[in-house]
Write a protein that holds these residues in place. Structure first.
Motif, PDB file in Angstrom:
ATOM      1  N   LEU A  27       0.876  -1.234   0.289  1.00 18.75           N
ATOM      2  CA  LEU A  27       0.186  -0.098  -0.119  1.00 18.75           C
ATOM      3  C   LEU A  27       0.874   1.771   0.161  1.00 18.75           C
ATOM      4  CD1 LEU A  27      -2.659  -0.989   2.779  1.00 18.75           C
ATOM      5  CD2 LEU A  27      -3.242  -1.075   0.334  1.00 18.75           C
ATOM      6  N   ASP A  28       0.293   2.608  -0.317  1.00 19.58           N
ATOM      7  CA  ASP A  28       1.011   3.151  -0.980  1.00 19.58           C
ATOM      8  C   ASP A  28       1.032   4.503   0.915  1.00 19.58           C
ATOM      9  OD1 ASP A  28       2.063   3.652  -3.378  1.00 19.58           O
ATOM     10  OD2 ASP A  28       0.789   4.153  -3.954  1.00 19.58           O
ATOM     11  N   GLN A  29      -0.759   4.051   1.192  1.00 19.71           N
ATOM     12  CA  GLN A  29      -1.143   5.024   2.023  1.00 19.71           C
ATOM     13  C   GLN A  29      -2.132   3.781   2.956  1.00 19.71           C
ATOM     14  OE1 GLN A  29      -2.405   8.736   1.031  1.00 19.71           O
ATOM     15  NE2 GLN A  29      -4.808   7.790   0.863  1.00 19.71           N
ATOM     16  N   TRP A  30      -2.349   3.950   4.149  1.00 17.54           N
ATOM     17  CA  TRP A  30      -3.783   2.602   5.021  1.00 17.54           C
ATOM     18  C   TRP A  30      -4.842   3.119   4.331  1.00 17.54           C
ATOM     19  CZ3 TRP A  30      -1.485  -1.400   6.674  1.00 17.54           C
ATOM     20  CH2 TRP A  30      -0.167  -1.350   7.074  1.00 17.54           C
ATOM     21  N   LEU A  31      -5.413   2.343   3.972  1.00 17.08           N
ATOM     22  CA  LEU A  31      -6.585   1.894   3.576  1.00 17.08           C
ATOM     23  C   LEU A  31      -7.726   1.772   5.394  1.00 17.08           C
ATOM     24  CD1 LEU A  31      -7.349  -0.745   0.813  1.00 17.08           C
ATOM     25  CD2 LEU A  31      -7.004   1.619   0.601  1.00 17.08           C
ATOM     26  N   SER A  32      -9.172   1.549   4.840  1.00 18.87           N
ATOM     27  CA  SER A  32      -9.739   1.415   6.013  1.00 18.87           C
ATOM     28  C   SER A  32      -9.893   0.738   6.643  1.00 18.87           C
ATOM     29  CB  SER A  32     -11.357   2.206   6.349  1.00 18.87           C
ATOM     30  OG  SER A  32     -11.902   1.155   5.343  1.00 18.87           O
ATOM     31  N   ASP A  33      -9.481   0.254   8.163  1.00 25.36           N
ATOM     32  CA  ASP A  33      -9.842  -0.931   8.719  1.00 25.36           C
ATOM     33  C   ASP A  33     -10.341  -2.281   8.168  1.00 25.36           C
ATOM     34  OD1 ASP A  33      -8.024  -0.029  10.138  1.00 25.36           O
ATOM     35  OD2 ASP A  33      -8.984  -0.665  12.412  1.00 25.36           O
ATOM     36  N   ASP A  34     -11.405  -1.449   7.595  1.00 24.67           N
ATOM     37  CA  ASP A  34     -13.190  -2.759   7.385  1.00 24.67           C
ATOM     38  C   ASP A  34     -12.718  -3.019   5.666  1.00 24.67           C
ATOM     39  OD1 ASP A  34     -15.428  -2.966   6.642  1.00 24.67           O
ATOM     40  OD2 ASP A  34     -15.398  -1.637   5.191  1.00 24.67           O
ATOM     41  N   ILE A  35     -11.993  -2.052   4.711  1.00 23.09           N
ATOM     42  CA  ILE A  35     -11.820  -2.585   3.718  1.00 23.09           C
ATOM     43  C   ILE A  35     -10.926  -3.287   4.179  1.00 23.09           C
ATOM     44  CG2 ILE A  35     -10.534  -1.931   1.457  1.00 23.09           C
ATOM     45  CD1 ILE A  35     -13.669  -0.296   1.233  1.00 23.09           C
ATOM     46  N   LEU A  36      -9.695  -2.849   4.796  1.00 22.44           N
ATOM     47  CA  LEU A  36      -8.331  -4.663   4.939  1.00 22.44           C
ATOM     48  C   LEU A  36      -8.725  -5.773   4.944  1.00 22.44           C
ATOM     49  CD1 LEU A  36      -5.836  -2.487   6.934  1.00 22.44           C
ATOM     50  CD2 LEU A  36      -6.257  -2.839   4.421  1.00 22.44           C
ATOM     51  N   GLN A  37      -9.940  -5.959   6.036  1.00 20.52           N
ATOM     52  CA  GLN A  37     -10.127  -6.405   6.494  1.00 20.52           C
ATOM     53  C   GLN A  37     -11.590  -7.388   5.831  1.00 20.52           C
ATOM     54  OE1 GLN A  37     -10.322  -8.522  10.131  1.00 20.52           O
ATOM     55  NE2 GLN A  37     -10.530  -9.791   8.105  1.00 20.52           N
ATOM     56  N   LYS A  38     -11.962  -6.496   4.956  1.00 20.69           N
ATOM     57  CA  LYS A  38     -12.498  -6.864   2.966  1.00 20.69           C
ATOM     58  C   LYS A  38     -11.863  -7.602   2.849  1.00 20.69           C
ATOM     59  CE  LYS A  38     -16.988  -4.443   3.938  1.00 20.69           C
ATOM     60  NZ  LYS A  38     -17.885  -3.657   3.857  1.00 20.69           N
ATOM     61  N   ILE A  39     -11.035  -6.715   1.969  1.00 12.73           N
ATOM     62  CA  ILE A  39     -10.033  -7.728   1.069  1.00 12.73           C
ATOM     63  C   ILE A  39      -9.287  -9.007   1.769  1.00 12.73           C
ATOM     64  CG2 ILE A  39      -7.577  -7.422   0.294  1.00 12.73           C
ATOM     65  CD1 ILE A  39      -8.309  -4.724   0.171  1.00 12.73           C
ATOM     66  N   ALA A  40      -8.843  -9.038   3.411  1.00  9.17           N
ATOM     67  CA  ALA A  40      -8.556  -9.923   3.973  1.00  9.17           C
ATOM     68  C   ALA A  40      -9.806 -11.747   3.791  1.00  9.17           C
ATOM     69  CB  ALA A  40      -8.454 -10.432   5.348  1.00  9.17           C
ATOM     70  N   MET A  41     -10.740 -11.343   3.504  1.00  8.44           N
ATOM     71  CA  MET A  41     -12.163 -11.933   3.921  1.00  8.44           C
ATOM     72  C   MET A  41     -12.818 -12.883   2.606  1.00  8.44           C
ATOM     73  SD  MET A  41     -16.196 -11.339   5.571  1.00  8.44           S
ATOM     74  CE  MET A  41     -16.980 -10.321   4.298  1.00  8.44           C
ATOM     75  N   GLU A  42     -12.046 -11.531   1.744  1.00 10.38           N
ATOM     76  CA  GLU A  42     -12.460 -12.248   0.268  1.00 10.38           C
ATOM     77  C   GLU A  42     -11.905 -12.789  -0.517  1.00 10.38           C
ATOM     78  OE1 GLU A  42     -15.111 -11.066  -3.452  1.00 10.38           O
ATOM     79  OE2 GLU A  42     -15.103 -10.701  -1.537  1.00 10.38           O
ATOM     80  N   ASN A  43     -10.218 -12.857   0.111  1.00 11.42           N
ATOM     81  CA  ASN A  43      -8.907 -13.566   0.141  1.00 11.42           C
ATOM     82  C   ASN A  43      -9.486 -14.794   0.275  1.00 11.42           C
ATOM     83  OD1 ASN A  43      -7.699 -11.692  -1.825  1.00 11.42           O
ATOM     84  ND2 ASN A  43      -6.198 -11.211   0.653  1.00 11.42           N
ATOM     85  N   ASN A  44     -10.254 -15.118   1.762  1.00 10.98           N
ATOM     86  CA  ASN A  44     -10.150 -16.393   2.308  1.00 10.98           C
ATOM     87  C   ASN A  44      -9.240 -17.593   2.185  1.00 10.98           C
ATOM     88  OD1 ASN A  44     -11.984 -18.127   3.352  1.00 10.98           O
ATOM     89  ND2 ASN A  44     -12.125 -19.398   2.040  1.00 10.98           N
ATOM     90  N   LEU A  45      -7.707 -16.887   2.650  1.00 14.71           N
ATOM     91  CA  LEU A  45      -6.414 -17.522   2.818  1.00 14.71           C
ATOM     92  C   LEU A  45      -6.718 -17.142   4.228  1.00 14.71           C
ATOM     93  CD1 LEU A  45      -3.969 -15.808   0.214  1.00 14.71           C
ATOM     94  CD2 LEU A  45      -4.829 -18.628   0.636  1.00 14.71           C
ATOM     95  N   ALA A  46      -5.326 -17.658   5.373  1.00 13.41           N
ATOM     96  CA  ALA A  46      -5.144 -17.443   6.549  1.00 13.41           C
ATOM     97  C   ALA A  46      -4.769 -16.623   6.270  1.00 13.41           C
ATOM     98  CB  ALA A  46      -4.139 -19.121   7.041  1.00 13.41           C
ATOM     99  N   GLU A  47      -4.202 -16.277   6.207  1.00 12.14           N
ATOM    100  CA  GLU A  47      -3.295 -14.542   6.300  1.00 12.14           C
ATOM    101  C   GLU A  47      -3.819 -13.147   5.196  1.00 12.14           C
ATOM    102  OE1 GLU A  47      -3.128 -15.668  10.679  1.00 12.14           O
ATOM    103  OE2 GLU A  47      -2.482 -16.172   8.824  1.00 12.14           O
ATOM    104  N   THR A  48      -4.057 -12.504   5.138  1.00 14.89           N
ATOM    105  CA  THR A  48      -3.140 -11.403   4.402  1.00 14.89           C
ATOM    106  C   THR A  48      -2.437 -10.294   4.997  1.00 14.89           C
ATOM    107  OG1 THR A  48      -5.799 -11.433   3.375  1.00 14.89           O
ATOM    108  CG2 THR A  48      -4.244  -9.445   2.561  1.00 14.89           C
ATOM    109  N   ALA A  49      -1.170 -10.074   4.362  1.00 17.33           N
ATOM    110  CA  ALA A  49      -1.020  -9.442   4.997  1.00 17.33           C
ATOM    111  C   ALA A  49      -0.494  -7.532   4.284  1.00 17.33           C
ATOM    112  CB  ALA A  49       1.061  -9.325   5.045  1.00 17.33           C
ATOM    113  N   PHE A  50      -0.669  -6.913   5.073  1.00 16.82           N
ATOM    114  CA  PHE A  50      -0.436  -5.303   4.237  1.00 16.82           C
ATOM    115  C   PHE A  50       0.730  -4.382   4.600  1.00 16.82           C
ATOM    116  CE2 PHE A  50      -4.601  -6.673   4.991  1.00 16.82           C
ATOM    117  CZ  PHE A  50      -6.063  -6.009   3.209  1.00 16.82           C
ATOM    118  N   TYR A  51       1.375  -3.880   4.065  1.00 18.41           N
ATOM    119  CA  TYR A  51       2.209  -3.267   4.437  1.00 18.41           C
ATOM    120  C   TYR A  51       2.320  -1.573   3.822  1.00 18.41           C
ATOM    121  CZ  TYR A  51       5.439  -4.716   0.679  1.00 18.41           C
ATOM    122  OH  TYR A  51       5.165  -4.515  -0.367  1.00 18.41           O
TER     123      TYR A  51
END
Length: 263
Positions: A27-51
């Motif tokens: 990421l260039d800058q942080w997205l909202s926690d809600d969007i981060l969680q939704k991306i992780a839920m959509e990926n449906n992997l054990a973990e999604t990392a954001f940096y």
């Protein structure tokens, strides 16, 4: 419509379709926690990392499909693999910073990526019915660390063949449950279950080895250890016990580069 790059890396793997898959979003800058969680839920992997790059380090966060977690080893290795191989990072060591777990470094050593994480602090607890009801075989010892239970069994065969009761495990107040025994051909083996965190069984759990490494280092009287996580996909790890820190080493393999479309 905004495009967001996404990678999927098999961590602690020497070939694709093994180890533990993690998604990585630079990421260039942080997205909202809600969007981060939704991306992780959509990926449906054990973990999604954001940096996000901040000065000379990278702030990193990890999400399961249902929650943000304090520490994730395999997704940190995956993020480092992306930086070293696909995001034009030219140094030999990456400094990550987690608001929940402090400074974490990843060093390139040939094909291996070496994670340097804080050692877990854990203490022995009673083998309560609540703990033992989670498996068809009774462990011989139980410990509680910062986020996980560690249950010790008699043999590698028990770890390989154990049957978890996910409903019972989900009631334990912890991120997850590590089960372990001395290995037949490596120093120790393990599996990791976290139904209460949205992951019934994690294929390879780097952060669990911040608990496993100090335990087995003291049991076996050695500081360099080899390990296998006996999930269906299997993960192969090399671990070093450095007192208050642990080094956990493994390889990564690229599976996917794609784009997420965000409105």
């Amino acid at each position: 419509m905004r495009k967001q790059k996404i990678y999927q890396i098999d961590a602690f793997a020497d070939k694709v379709f093994s180890g533990n898959p993690a998604a990585v979003c630079p990421l260039d800058q942080w997205l909202s926690d809600d969007i981060l969680q939704k991306i992780a839920m959509e990926n449906n992997l054990a973990e999604t990392a954001f940096y996000v790059k901040q000065d000379n380090q990278y702030q990193i966060r990890w999400f399961t499909p249902t929650i943000e977690v304090d520490l994730c080893g395999h997704a940190t290795l995956a993020a480092a693999f992306v930086l070293f191989n696909h995001e034009n990072y030219n140094e030999n060591i990456i400094r990550f910073y987690s608001p929940r777990s402090g400074e974490l470094t990843v060093k390139k050593k040939g094909e291996l990526l070496v994670l340097n994480f804080p050692t877990d602090v854990f203490e022995q607890v009673m083998l309560s019915d609540e703990i033992t009801s989670g498996f068809n075989i009774k462990p011989k010892l139980a410990f509680k660390g910062k986020t996980d239970y560690l249950l010790v069994f008699d043999s590698e065969d028990e770890i390989r063949n154990i049957v978890p009761e996910f409903e019972a495990l989900s009631r334990l107040k912890a991120r997850g449950i590590i089960i372990t025994a001395k290995g037949d051909k490596v120093d120790f083996v393990s599996r990791f279950f976290a139904p209460q965190s949205g992951v019934n069984e994690d294929p390879v759990t780097g952060s669990a080895h911040t608990t496993l490494t100090p335990y087995w280092a003291k049991q076996l009287g050695k500081i360099e250890l080899t390990a296998i996580q006996l999930s269906e996909r299997k993960g192969y790890l090399q671990c070093s016990y450095l007192n208050d820190r642990v080094e956990i080493s493994g390889q990564g393999k690229l599976y996917l580069i794609g784009e997420i479309y965000l409105e």
